[in-house]
Write an enzyme that holds these catalytic residues in place. Structure first.
Site, mmCIF file in Angstrom:
data_model
loop_
_atom_site.group_PDB
_atom_site.id
_atom_site.type_symbol
_atom_site.label_atom_id
_atom_site.label_comp_id
_atom_site.label_asym_id
_atom_site.label_seq_id
_atom_site.Cartn_x
_atom_site.Cartn_y
_atom_site.Cartn_z
ATOM 1 N N GLY A 74 21.835 36.498 31.846
ATOM 2 C CA GLY A 74 21.013 35.412 31.072
ATOM 3 C C GLY A 74 21.245 34.538 32.351
ATOM 4 C CD GLU A 131 31.009 43.094 21.229
ATOM 5 O OE1 GLU A 131 31.450 42.496 20.403
ATOM 6 O OE2 GLU A 131 31.038 42.823 22.513
ATOM 7 C CE1 TYR A 165 36.437 36.611 21.045
ATOM 8 C CE2 TYR A 165 35.315 36.154 23.165
ATOM 9 C CZ TYR A 165 35.264 36.281 21.922
ATOM 10 O OH TYR A 165 34.126 36.046 21.163
ATOM 11 C CD GLN A 216 37.916 44.304 25.523
ATOM 12 O OE1 GLN A 216 37.330 45.521 25.488
ATOM 13 N NE2 GLN A 216 37.515 43.575 24.187
ATOM 14 N N GLY A 229 31.209 44.919 24.614
ATOM 15 C CA GLY A 229 30.036 45.471 25.107
ATOM 16 C C GLY A 229 29.016 45.532 24.022
ATOM 17 C CB ILE A 278 34.158 42.099 30.727
ATOM 18 C CG1 ILE A 278 33.419 41.802 29.371
ATOM 19 C CG2 ILE A 278 34.849 41.185 31.105
ATOM 20 C CD1 ILE A 278 34.420 41.998 28.283
ATOM 21 C CG ASP A 279 29.488 43.161 28.726
ATOM 22 O OD1 ASP A 279 28.565 42.360 27.916
ATOM 23 O OD2 ASP A 279 30.432 43.053 28.216
#
Ligand code: F6P
Length: 356
Positions: free
Chosen positions: A112, A230, A280, A282, A178, A134-135
């Site tokens: 984004g 997720e 979080y 992560q 993710g 992190i994704d």
């Protein structure tokens, strides 16, 4: 040369390490450089809120988690919407860019953030993007910074869950971040020794998952560990849009698939089943050694691009070579796990269940 930096979107480990490399490169290689940092992502640029960042402000950041500038989620769609004063956020950002006399703006962010960076670029701002999340779902780069640290955190958590699941002879579902892309779940699941890995890109069949659970115990294991993204989707829900799936879940009082899935697996297999959400952690803490090196490479290269006057680009790593892509080519594009990819075949090839 006057340079602006901002960090936008979900945070991660490594943001400060990248800014450190940018700042140290610029102060070392660009004469009469001046750097300002915008607080809280694009909000800082919209409001014109920034602070001077001297060379010494970049020292000691290599290990620092989070972002020294703060971050914020300002959805791309809101950028061209007029605010109460009738001026769009995009116009405000461009006006502040000019008013502050910036020659370049570094944007550290996810997909984004890159879309908004491309908008600023199209309006004539000199922007250089850096791929953060992190994704690991940003198109055009093999990896994003923050991803490897999150893999280490999630993999260690999965290993820890295994020991308590062994103690109790339980099946435990571990929810990994993710929503769109399952990279973090895939890498952490493999590294953590999960028996099953459920990804948004591969809608899973509940009967296949239950069969995996039964086979795991039949093979003599004391527990079964299932890494669940997720954003993982049960095949029956795959035809629905995300909002419709969320609607079904809200009915059951859940936000993600994991809690309900644990109940169903427990009922269908008869094994004690629990779930835990990593959340979080992560995104927190210091970057891993890998990410410290990666962040230094990305930031230093981005500084060099600015010195060379190459704008409208975003830094990337392709085949371990640091390079760049045009922002316009990246904006709004995601890199998802290909169900036919070698790493997926590697996992299934050793018996990890992907729910299909
Ligand atoms: O985009 C990174 C990410 O951590 C996703 O993995 C996660 O779904 C989302 O951000 C959480 O967003 P927020 O920090 O706004 O709750």
């Amino acid at each position: 040369m006057k340079i602006g930096i901002l960090t936008s979107g979900g945070d991660c480990a490594g943001l400060n390490a990248v800014m450190r490399a940018i700042g140290l490169y610029i102060y070392r290689n660009i004469k009469n450089a001046e750097i300002v940092g915008f607080q809280n992502g694009y909000v800082g640029l919209i409001k014109g809120e920034c602070k001077p960042l001297r060379k010494e402000d970049f020292e000691g950041l290599l290990d620092a988690g989070g972002t020294m500038l703060g971050t914020n989620r300002t959805p791309f769609k809101q950028m061209t919407v007029p605010e109460e004063d009738g001026i769009t956020r995009l116009d405000k950002m461009c006006a502040n860019y000019k008013k502050l006399g910036l020659d370049c703006l570094f944007t550290l962010g996810g997909a984004g953030t890159h879309r908004t960076a491309a908008l600023l670029c199209a309006e004539g701002c000199n922007v250089i993007g850096l791929p953060k999340t992190i994704d690991n779902d940003i198109y055009g780069t093999d990896f994003t910074f923050g991803f490897h640290t999150a893999v280490d955190v999630a993999a260690e958590a999965i290993e820890r869950v295994r020991t308590t699941a062994d103690s109790h002879g339980r099946t435990i579902l571990v929810e990994v971040m993710g929503n769109k892309a399952g990279w973090l779940t895939l890498y952490a699941g493999i590294a953590g020794g999960a028996d099953a890995i459920l990804l948004p890109e591969i809608p899973f069949n509940i009967d296949k998952v239950c069969e995996c659970v039964r086979n795991t115990y039949r093979a003599g294991k004391r527990s079964c560990i299932i890494a669940v993204a997720e954003g993982a989707i049960v095949d029956a829900e795959a035809p629905y849009k995300k909002k419709e799936r969320a609607f079904v879940r809200v009915d059951r009082g859940e936000t993600t698939v994991t809690a309900h899935l644990a109940e169903v697996i427990g009922e269908q297999t008869g094994f004690e089943t629990r779930s835990t959400v990593l959340g979080y952690i992560q995104r927190g803490g210091s970057p891993s050694a890998y990410d410290k090196v990666f962040c230094t490479r990305l930031g230093s290269y981005a500084g060099r691009l600015a010195a060379e006057g190459r704008f409208g680009v975003t830094v990337a790593v392709c085949g371990n070579k640091i390079t760049f892509n045009a922002l316009a080519d990246i904006a709004g594009r995601y890199k998802l796990v290909d169900p036919a990819a070698e790493i997926v075949a590697a996992a299934e090839g050793i018996g990890i269940c992907l729910g299909r």
